[in-house]
Scaffold this motif. Structure first.
Motif, PDB file in Angstrom:
ATOM      1  N   ARG A 244      61.124  60.328  36.130  1.00  0.00           N
ATOM      2  CA  ARG A 244      60.898  60.860  34.783  1.00  0.00           C
ATOM      3  C   ARG A 244      59.457  60.652  34.361  1.00  0.00           C
ATOM      4  N   THR A 245      58.879  61.700  33.731  1.00  0.00           N
ATOM      5  CA  THR A 245      57.527  61.610  33.188  1.00  0.00           C
ATOM      6  C   THR A 245      57.512  62.213  31.788  1.00  0.00           C
ATOM      7  N   LEU A 246      57.352  61.369  30.780  1.00  0.00           N
ATOM      8  CA  LEU A 246      57.172  61.839  29.407  1.00  0.00           C
ATOM      9  C   LEU A 246      55.718  62.220  29.214  1.00  0.00           C
ATOM     10  N   VAL A 247      55.474  63.346  28.574  1.00  0.00           N
ATOM     11  CA  VAL A 247      54.097  63.792  28.353  1.00  0.00           C
ATOM     12  C   VAL A 247      53.904  64.104  26.875  1.00  0.00           C
ATOM     13  N   GLY A 248      52.937  63.462  26.263  1.00  0.00           N
ATOM     14  CA  GLY A 248      52.645  63.717  24.857  1.00  0.00           C
ATOM     15  C   GLY A 248      52.931  62.494  23.999  1.00  0.00           C
ATOM     16  N   ARG A 249      52.024  62.223  23.078  1.00  0.00           N
ATOM     17  CA  ARG A 249      52.182  61.071  22.194  1.00  0.00           C
ATOM     18  C   ARG A 249      53.448  61.184  21.356  1.00  0.00           C
ATOM     19  N   ASP A 250      53.741  62.390  20.859  1.00  0.00           N
ATOM     20  CA  ASP A 250      54.925  62.556  20.019  1.00  0.00           C
ATOM     21  C   ASP A 250      56.205  62.315  20.807  1.00  0.00           C
ATOM     22  N   ALA A 251      56.225  62.747  22.064  1.00  0.00           N
ATOM     23  CA  ALA A 251      57.412  62.536  22.893  1.00  0.00           C
ATOM     24  C   ALA A 251      57.640  61.055  23.134  1.00  0.00           C
ATOM     25  N   ARG A 252      56.588  60.335  23.477  1.00  0.00           N
ATOM     26  CA  ARG A 252      56.738  58.902  23.738  1.00  0.00           C
ATOM     27  C   ARG A 252      57.166  58.149  22.486  1.00  0.00           C
ATOM     28  N   ALA A 253      56.598  58.542  21.344  1.00  0.00           N
ATOM     29  CA  ALA A 253      56.932  57.855  20.091  1.00  0.00           C
ATOM     30  C   ALA A 253      58.383  58.103  19.698  1.00  0.00           C
ATOM     31  N   LEU A 254      58.825  59.362  19.813  1.00  0.00           N
ATOM     32  CA  LEU A 254      60.190  59.692  19.403  1.00  0.00           C
ATOM     33  C   LEU A 254      61.216  58.995  20.289  1.00  0.00           C
TER      34      LEU A 254
END
Length: 280
Positions: A244-254
């Motif tokens: 899994r790779t989360l991309v984006g500050r908003d994705a990681r924060a949520l």
């Protein structure tokens, strides 16, 4: 010479950025799209980077998609990597989406992805190596109002990918998920779609207006999808890629918030954000 990489949904957004990034990194790229007449932006971006790629027609939701994929690979050779990027989203409350809206999202986002994957697997398995990168979404991890059917498709992609990962691992094939947050793509503009029965004056009107305002505001200030393309390229090149790779500050924060705060508090935040009334 790099690997042969097949990318679906390459006419815009993440698919376009990924196709160009892979070509610039020295890979041979087959950029597929439902309507090749829309390849102008892709060709311009490739030309600006001084790279070339092959463009092929492919509608992943068509019944003929598996045969079409095999035709493409017979022409260009077996693919080392498949990037399943093609997808659609239909906004609006579930009750106001027609059966056709819901089925179209599943046909492209889930069944189309599965069909293309099945078509490339025999050659990957025979070669003893391969990389399948499925483009999911933050909606595959956190279900939010206004995109319930879309979130269902991305949750399906998450579950399918996790199970498939173990099935094909013994054959040297890696399955990876990319989960982007909000990036500037056509899904928020030219390709934006509302459910067939969405009414701004109906029972979900206030919620729909609030969500659309938030989405368009976030999309207007969102970065281009280059970071997602870079993440996909790393997954193709990495000898031992993460699942899994989360991309984006908003994705990681949520995702972090969803995991650490109680559901009651998270729900309160969602209600306030979109003015969702409490049920009576």
């Amino acid at each position: 010479m790099g690997h042969l990489v097949l990318v679906t949904g390459s006419s815009s957004g993440i698919g376009l950025a990924t196709a160009v990034a892979c070509a610039a990194a020295g890979h041979r790229v087959i950029a597929t799209m439902r309507r090749p007449e829309k390849a102008g932006a892709l060709l311009a971006a490739a030309g600006a980077r001084g790279v070339t790629l092959e463009i092929e027609q492919l509608d992943v939701a068509a019944a003929s998609a598996p045969d079409r994929v095999r035709e493409i690979l017979e022409k260009h050779g077996p693919a080392y990597a498949l990037v399943n990027n093609a997808g659609i989203a239909v906004g609006g409350a579930f009750e106001e989406q027609a059966d056709g809206d819901v089925r179209a999202q599943f046909e492209t986002n889930v069944f189309g992805l599965m069909a293309v994957t099945r078509a490339v697997l025999p050659a990957m398995r025979g070669a003893g190596r391969g990389r399948i990168v499925n483009v999911s979404s933050i909606s595959g991890l956190v279900g939010l109002p206004g995109v319930s059917a879309y979130a269902a498709t991305k949750h399906a992609v998450e579950g399918f990918s996790e199970a498939l990962r173990w099935e094909v691992a013994p054959f040297g094939v890696h399955v990876c998920l990319v989960e982007p947050g909000t990036f500037k793509t056509e899904i928020f503009y030219e390709n934006q779609r509302r459910g067939a029965h969405v009414s701004l004056d109906g029972p979900y009107g206030a919620m729909t207006r609030a969500i659309e305002q938030i989405v368009l505001k976030d999309a207007a200030k969102a970065p281009p999808p280059a970071p997602v393309a870079a993440a996909i390229l790393r997954l193709i090149d990495d000898a031992s890629p993460p699942f899994r790779t989360l991309v984006g500050r908003d994705a990681r924060a949520l995702v972090a918030l969803r995991r650490v705060i109680p559901d009651r508090l998270f729900a309160t935040g969602i209600r306030r954000l979109v003015s969702v009334p409490r049920s009576r």
